[in-house]
Enzyme design. Structure first.
Site, PDB file in Angstrom:
ATOM      1  N   GLY A 165       0.772  -1.239   0.000  1.00 40.31           N
ATOM      2  CA  GLY A 165       0.000   0.000   0.000  1.00 40.31           C
ATOM      3  C   GLY A 165       0.799   1.283   0.000  1.00 40.31           C
ATOM      4  O   GLY A 165       0.237   2.385   0.019  1.00 40.31           O
ATOM      5  N   GLN A 166       2.160   1.172  -0.015  1.00 44.28           N
ATOM      6  CA  GLN A 166       2.941   2.414  -0.044  1.00 44.28           C
ATOM      7  C   GLN A 166       2.578   3.197  -1.298  1.00 44.28           C
ATOM      8  O   GLN A 166       2.250   2.604  -2.329  1.00 44.28           O
ATOM      9  CB  GLN A 166       4.453   2.147  -0.064  1.00 44.28           C
ATOM     10  CG  GLN A 166       4.992   1.575   1.215  1.00 44.28           C
ATOM     11  CD  GLN A 166       5.153   0.069   1.123  1.00 44.28           C
ATOM     12  OE1 GLN A 166       4.248  -0.622   0.630  1.00 44.28           O
ATOM     13  NE2 GLN A 166       6.273  -0.440   1.568  1.00 44.28           N
ATOM     14  N   GLU A 167       2.702   4.524  -1.198  1.00 39.04           N
ATOM     15  CA  GLU A 167       2.260   5.383  -2.301  1.00 39.04           C
ATOM     16  C   GLU A 167       2.858   4.936  -3.642  1.00 39.04           C
ATOM     17  O   GLU A 167       2.170   4.876  -4.657  1.00 39.04           O
ATOM     18  CB  GLU A 167       2.635   6.826  -2.007  1.00 39.04           C
ATOM     19  CG  GLU A 167       1.659   7.775  -2.651  1.00 39.04           C
ATOM     20  CD  GLU A 167       1.848   9.207  -2.200  1.00 39.04           C
ATOM     21  OE1 GLU A 167       2.620   9.459  -1.247  1.00 39.04           O
ATOM     22  OE2 GLU A 167       1.223  10.066  -2.839  1.00 39.04           O
TER      23      GLU A 167
END
Ligand code: G3D
Ligand code: MG
Length: 198
Positions: free
Chosen positions: A77-79
């Site tokens: 889910g990291q940008e």
């Protein structure tokens, strides 16, 4: 004759496999949720260990009953990884979007991220389940407050199934209910997104 009987046997015994994308901001609890699922459905007997941030993807294929297999994709889910989510949209049958109920500061970011997911044409008609995770924490937001934020987004997805449910991925509370909700919707949506027969 043997081949005919074998063929019929295989057809009757084929299982339906549905793919489910687990999305959400980093630290929401996606990987913990996947690990708890494995435990709940008896694929893992170990206690949860310290979970490392997801770099690539975690995939688990879980037979939920005699008829259905759910294949879960936890894709990070990291940008920098979110732009890759759309690569999975065309193959998925359902989406589980996980929210950290204790992270007030990022609720807006969460909402805009979910908004961009639901607006994508590739997932038209796909059931979306939002999980208000970390309900075991004292500093959690109430599910009702989280629902209000997501109801605004749900206006865009009025024609399909969506729901917000409370869970704790850490304790397992609510996890099986969430999966049961999803299975009913996958079945309902079977004509427009048929499963893979295994
Ligand atoms: P992610 O895969 O979405 O990035 P992780 O999130 O599964 O790696 O979880 C991030 C942190 O949140 C982990 O804590 C994990 O233990 C915690 N967490 C996940 N689900 C829950 C929950 O339901 N309740 C509580 N209290 N914590 C949860 P650490 O400290 O290991 O980084
Ligand atoms: Mg992770």
């Amino acid at each position: 004759m043997f081949h005919l009987v074998k063929g019929l046997y295989n057809t009757w015994n084929k299982k339906e496999q549905y793919s489910i994308l687990i999305l959400g901001l980093d630290n929401a609890g996606k990987t913990t949720f996947l690990e708890t699922l494995k435990k709940e459905y008896s694929l893992a007997f170990k206690a949860l260990e310290k979970i490392q941030p997801t770099v690539g993807q975690n995939v688990a294929t879980i037979p939920v009953d005699n008829k259905q297999i759910l294949k879960f994709w936890d894709v990070g889910g990291q940008e920098s990884l979110r732009s890759m989510w759309c690569e999975y949209y065309s193959l998925c049958h359902g989406i589980i979007f996980i929210v950290d109920s204790s992270d007030r500061e990022r609720l807006d970011e969460c909402s805009t991220t979910l908004q961009s997911v639901v607006m994508d044409e590739e997932i038209e008609g796909v059931p979306i389940l939002m999980l208000a995770n970390k309900q075991d924490r004292q500093d959690r937001m109430e599910v009702q407050d989280i629902k209000e934020v997501f109801n605004k987004i749900a206006e865009h997805i009025s024609a399909r199934d969506s729901r917000v449910l409370p869970i704790s991925a850490l304790t397992g509370e609510g996890v099986k209910d969430a999966i049961e909700w999803m299975i009913i919707r996958l079945e309902r949506n079977k004509k427009s997104r048929p499963p893979i027969y295994k």
